[in-house]
Design a protein around this motif. Structure first.
Motif, PDB file in Angstrom:
ATOM      1  N   ASP A  12       0.870  -1.177   0.000  1.00 40.70           N
ATOM      2  CA  ASP A  12       0.000   0.000   0.000  1.00 40.70           C
ATOM      3  C   ASP A  12       0.906   1.226   0.000  1.00 40.70           C
ATOM      4  O   ASP A  12       1.738   1.382   0.893  1.00 40.70           O
ATOM      5  N   THR A  14      -0.136   4.333   0.221  1.00 42.62           N
ATOM      6  CA  THR A  14      -0.813   5.471   0.849  1.00 42.62           C
ATOM      7  C   THR A  14       0.082   6.186   1.857  1.00 42.62           C
ATOM      8  O   THR A  14       0.225   7.408   1.819  1.00 42.62           O
ATOM      9  N   GLU A  15       0.693   5.425   2.753  1.00 41.43           N
ATOM     10  CA  GLU A  15       1.551   6.024   3.784  1.00 41.43           C
ATOM     11  C   GLU A  15       2.748   6.738   3.140  1.00 41.43           C
ATOM     12  O   GLU A  15       3.120   7.841   3.548  1.00 41.43           O
ATOM     13  N   LYS A  17       2.898   8.017   0.099  1.00 43.09           N
ATOM     14  CA  LYS A  17       2.421   9.229  -0.566  1.00 43.09           C
ATOM     15  C   LYS A  17       2.166  10.338   0.446  1.00 43.09           C
ATOM     16  O   LYS A  17       2.422  11.513   0.161  1.00 43.09           O
ATOM     17  N   GLN A  18       1.690   9.985   1.643  1.00 42.92           N
ATOM     18  CA  GLN A  18       1.495  10.977   2.700  1.00 42.92           C
ATOM     19  C   GLN A  18       2.829  11.555   3.144  1.00 42.92           C
ATOM     20  O   GLN A  18       2.954  12.765   3.366  1.00 42.92           O
ATOM     21  N   GLU A  48       6.623   5.764  -8.844  1.00 41.07           N
ATOM     22  CA  GLU A  48       6.575   6.560  -7.602  1.00 41.07           C
ATOM     23  C   GLU A  48       7.991   6.834  -7.105  1.00 41.07           C
ATOM     24  O   GLU A  48       8.306   7.941  -6.667  1.00 41.07           O
TER      25      GLU A  48
END
Length: 187
Positions: A12, A14-15, A17-18, A48
């Protein structure tokens, strides 16, 4: 390098990207590098990682990481758009404007094929920045204006703001203060 695993990956972003949004590029880079070792053919991880390397001004390294992805037959047009855009940005940043133009032009063709106005606007805006880098303000303004036209019904405020800023900045350099004021006010 064979490419690209997508359906069997278990991670994942998400972390990460944060962390990138919060400016913690060191931690994000380290995590992405570990994931890239674990999933060496993952499109999402490699692109990424290239983007975070670009933010760390490691443009040549970013290019070398994602350039092999061009050989993949498994990428969607949207993924190819993202890949060519990222390559274009990195080539522009190392002042290889010829390669940047190649990748930005391919991204523009893909956006047209996908028929996505926001992607097409992004492609026009990127070409505009490239032409501005080459001191061709006429073409730069033309591309930025085309981007702005495509963004009329968009809610991508960040892209709109970027295009307005670019147009305002170029107008200011052309000593067209009324036009600069118009663009800087976002009208």
């Amino acid at each position: 390098m064979s490419c690209c695993v997508t359906s069997t990956e278990s991670y994942d972003l998400t972390e990460i990207k944060q962390q990138i949004q919060q400016g913690d590029l060191v931690a994000a880079t380290a995590k992405l590098e570990r994931l890239a070792e674990q999933y060496p053919t993952s499109f999402n991880i490699l692109v990424e990682l290239a983007a975070v390397l670009r933010k760390n001004a490691k443009h040549t390294q970013a290019i070398s990481i994602i350039d092999p992805l061009l050989e993949s037959k498994a990428l969607t047009d949207r993924e190819r758009f993202r890949l060519h855009t990222e390559l274009g940005i990195n080539f522009r940043r190392i002042l290889d404007t010829q390669q940047a133009n190649v990748h930005y032009s391919k991204a523009k063709e893909l956006a047209q094929r996908i028929n996505d106005n926001e992607l097409l606007a992004r492609a026009h805006a990127n070409l505009g920045v490239l032409y501005d880098t080459q001191s061709n303000l006429a073409l730069a303004m033309q591309e930025q204006t085309a981007a702005l036209e495509l963004l009329k019904d968009s809610t991508d405020w960040e892209l709109q703001a970027s295009v307005y800023y670019n147009l305002g900045d170029m107008s200011l350099r052309l000593n067209n203060l009324a036009q600069a004021s118009h663009f800087f006010s976002g009208h």
